[in-house]
Write an enzyme that holds these catalytic residues in place. Structure first.
Site, PDB file in Angstrom:
ATOM      1  N   THR A 173      25.817 -45.617 -21.165  1.00 28.47           N
ATOM      2  CA  THR A 173      26.432 -46.918 -21.374  1.00 28.47           C
ATOM      3  C   THR A 173      25.266 -47.861 -21.262  1.00 28.47           C
ATOM      4  O   THR A 173      24.258 -47.504 -20.674  1.00 28.47           O
ATOM      5  CB  THR A 173      27.468 -47.180 -20.242  1.00 28.47           C
ATOM      6  OG1 THR A 173      28.627 -46.410 -20.463  1.00 28.47           O
ATOM      7  CG2 THR A 173      27.866 -48.638 -20.139  1.00 28.47           C
ATOM      8  N   ASP A 204      35.926 -47.495 -18.549  1.00 25.05           N
ATOM      9  CA  ASP A 204      35.783 -48.628 -17.634  1.00 25.05           C
ATOM     10  C   ASP A 204      35.046 -49.815 -18.261  1.00 25.05           C
ATOM     11  O   ASP A 204      35.237 -50.957 -17.834  1.00 25.05           O
ATOM     12  CB  ASP A 204      34.987 -48.185 -16.411  1.00 25.05           C
ATOM     13  CG  ASP A 204      33.599 -47.697 -16.836  1.00 25.05           C
ATOM     14  OD1 ASP A 204      33.537 -46.708 -17.591  1.00 25.05           O
ATOM     15  OD2 ASP A 204      32.594 -48.319 -16.449  1.00 25.05           O
ATOM     16  N   GLY A 227      34.003 -43.166 -16.783  1.00 26.54           N
ATOM     17  CA  GLY A 227      34.976 -44.250 -16.756  1.00 26.54           C
ATOM     18  C   GLY A 227      36.217 -43.934 -15.955  1.00 26.54           C
ATOM     19  O   GLY A 227      36.775 -44.814 -15.284  1.00 26.54           O
TER      20      GLY A 227
HETATM   21  N1  GLY Z   1      29.878 -42.895 -20.711  1.00 30.35           N
HETATM   22  C1  GLY Z   1      29.724 -42.864 -19.315  1.00 30.35           C
HETATM   23  C2  GLY Z   1      28.610 -43.738 -18.727  1.00 30.35           C
HETATM   24  O1  GLY Z   1      28.722 -44.888 -18.635  1.00 30.35           O
HETATM   25  O2  GLY Z   1      27.587 -43.343 -18.328  1.00 30.35           O
HETATM   26  N1  GLY Z   2      31.320 -45.731 -18.527  1.00 25.89           N
HETATM   27  C1  GLY Z   2      31.673 -45.608 -19.842  1.00 25.89           C
HETATM   28  C2  GLY Z   2      32.775 -44.729 -20.129  1.00 25.89           C
HETATM   29  O1  GLY Z   2      33.157 -43.870 -19.363  1.00 25.89           O
HETATM   30  O2  GLY Z   2      33.303 -44.863 -21.170  1.00 25.89           O
END
Ligand code: GLY
Ligand code: GLY
Length: 313
Positions: A173, A204, A227
């Site tokens: 992210t 999230d 998330g």
């Molecule tokens: N997609 C998960 C993260 O934020 O690292």
């Molecule tokens: N933190 C990014 C996700 O989980 O989508």
């Protein structure tokens, strides 16, 4: 309430997502990417731009960099599509804008900003977000333009290896926090989410309080990690709660990440700045590319103990 410092030393911190491991070659590229984005955002602050303008510019630069899981370079859903989430917040008035499950645009963070500035709402999703983007003149791009070879391979590998929960090795992210010359704070966070996620899955990153938070009375946070776990602990607001309770930014970041780990076995990371300009970049995942610019110095790193400090060019 204490007043804002009249002439704050501007601070800009970015992260490029928490991950299990990065190859040495990629580590170099992502380190350069976060330094570029942080320097760009800091330049906006030095020119008198607002914290919101600076975090938007820094995150848009990371969305445009195919090394990162946001914008071009986003991971793919189980159906092979890119669906992106983003949010932004202005610490002056708690103004917030978010989009989720958006496709075929280059910079979801800019659309989130437009939601904040141009609509009576905080959060638009999917078809509604797409209609708003079209109505306000955001350029539509072919879906394939956001898809990289690396992410096609990643999805294939993920489908072969794994049934069920997403692997923590493929997280990522991007995000930024800033303190501007007037003492205002802001955050921006943007992501392609999890590789092999179900279509319509929202994480999230677009959720205020989880993917980030900004309040001039306390500070600003942007988070990264799984998330489904970040949402359950409201990681960004939790970190700021500890600052409100008198903790340093380092302590607050450690307490919030520690809680997610002890309660849910969730590993992740966050960047943070408080209203006095103290900043922190902390993670419990194996690595998290980050960069911070303050007072003519650029601090950066990807793994524990590899921080370097250089002069701002
Ligand atoms: N997609 C998960 C993260 O934020 O690292
Ligand atoms: N933190 C990014 C996700 O989980 O989508």
């Amino acid at each position: 309430m204490a007043s804002q410092p009249a002439h704050a030393e501007p601070v800009l911190v970015v992260h490029g997502g928490g991950v299990e491991a990065v190859s040495p070659a990629r580590r170099q590229r992502v380190r350069q990417g976060v330094i570029r984005a942080a320097s760009l955002g800091h330049g906006v602050l030095l020119a008198g731009g607002s914290a919101v303008d600076a975090v938007e510019a820094a995150v848009a630069a990371l969305e445009d960099d195919p090394e990162f899981n946001a914008g071009c370079g986003s991971v793919l859903t189980a159906d092979g599509d890119v669906e992106m989430d983003a949010s932004i917040m202005d610490g002056r008035d708690l103004g917030a804008g978010a989009v989720s499950a958006v496709r075929c645009i280059a910079n979801p963070i800019k659309l989130a900003r437009l939601v904040m500035d141009k609509t009576p709402h905080c959060f638009l999703t999917d078809r509604g977000a797409a209609k708003f983007a079209a109505d306000i003149g955001v350029r539509k791009i072919p879906a394939g333009q956001l898809v990289t070879e690396r992410n096609k391979e990643l999805l294939l590998k993920e489908k072969q290896q794994q049934q069920g929960a997403a692997s923590p090795g493929n997280l990522g992210t991007v995000g930024a926090v800033a303190l501007d010359l007037k003492g205002n704070v802001a955050y921006a966070t943007s992501t392609g989410g999890l590789v092999n996620k179900m279509t319509g899955r929202v994480g999230d990153s677009p959720c205020v309080g989880s993917g980030g938070y900004a309040d001039n009375r306390i500070g600003a946070v942007s988070t990264t990690g799984p998330g489904e776990k970040i949402l359950k602990v409201n990681l960004a607001r939790l970190a700021l709660f500890h600052v409100e309770q008198g903790k340093t930014v380092e302590e607050a970041a450690e307490l919030a990440l520690g809680y997610m780990n002890s309660r849910l076995k969730g590993l992740g990371g966050l960047i943070m700045v408080n209203r006095a300009g103290d900043w922190a970049a902390k993670w419990t995942s194996t690595s998290m590319p980050w960069a911070a610019v303050k007072g003519g110095k650029v601090h950066s790193g990807t793994e524990m103990g590899d921080t370097t400090v250089t002069d701002l060019c």
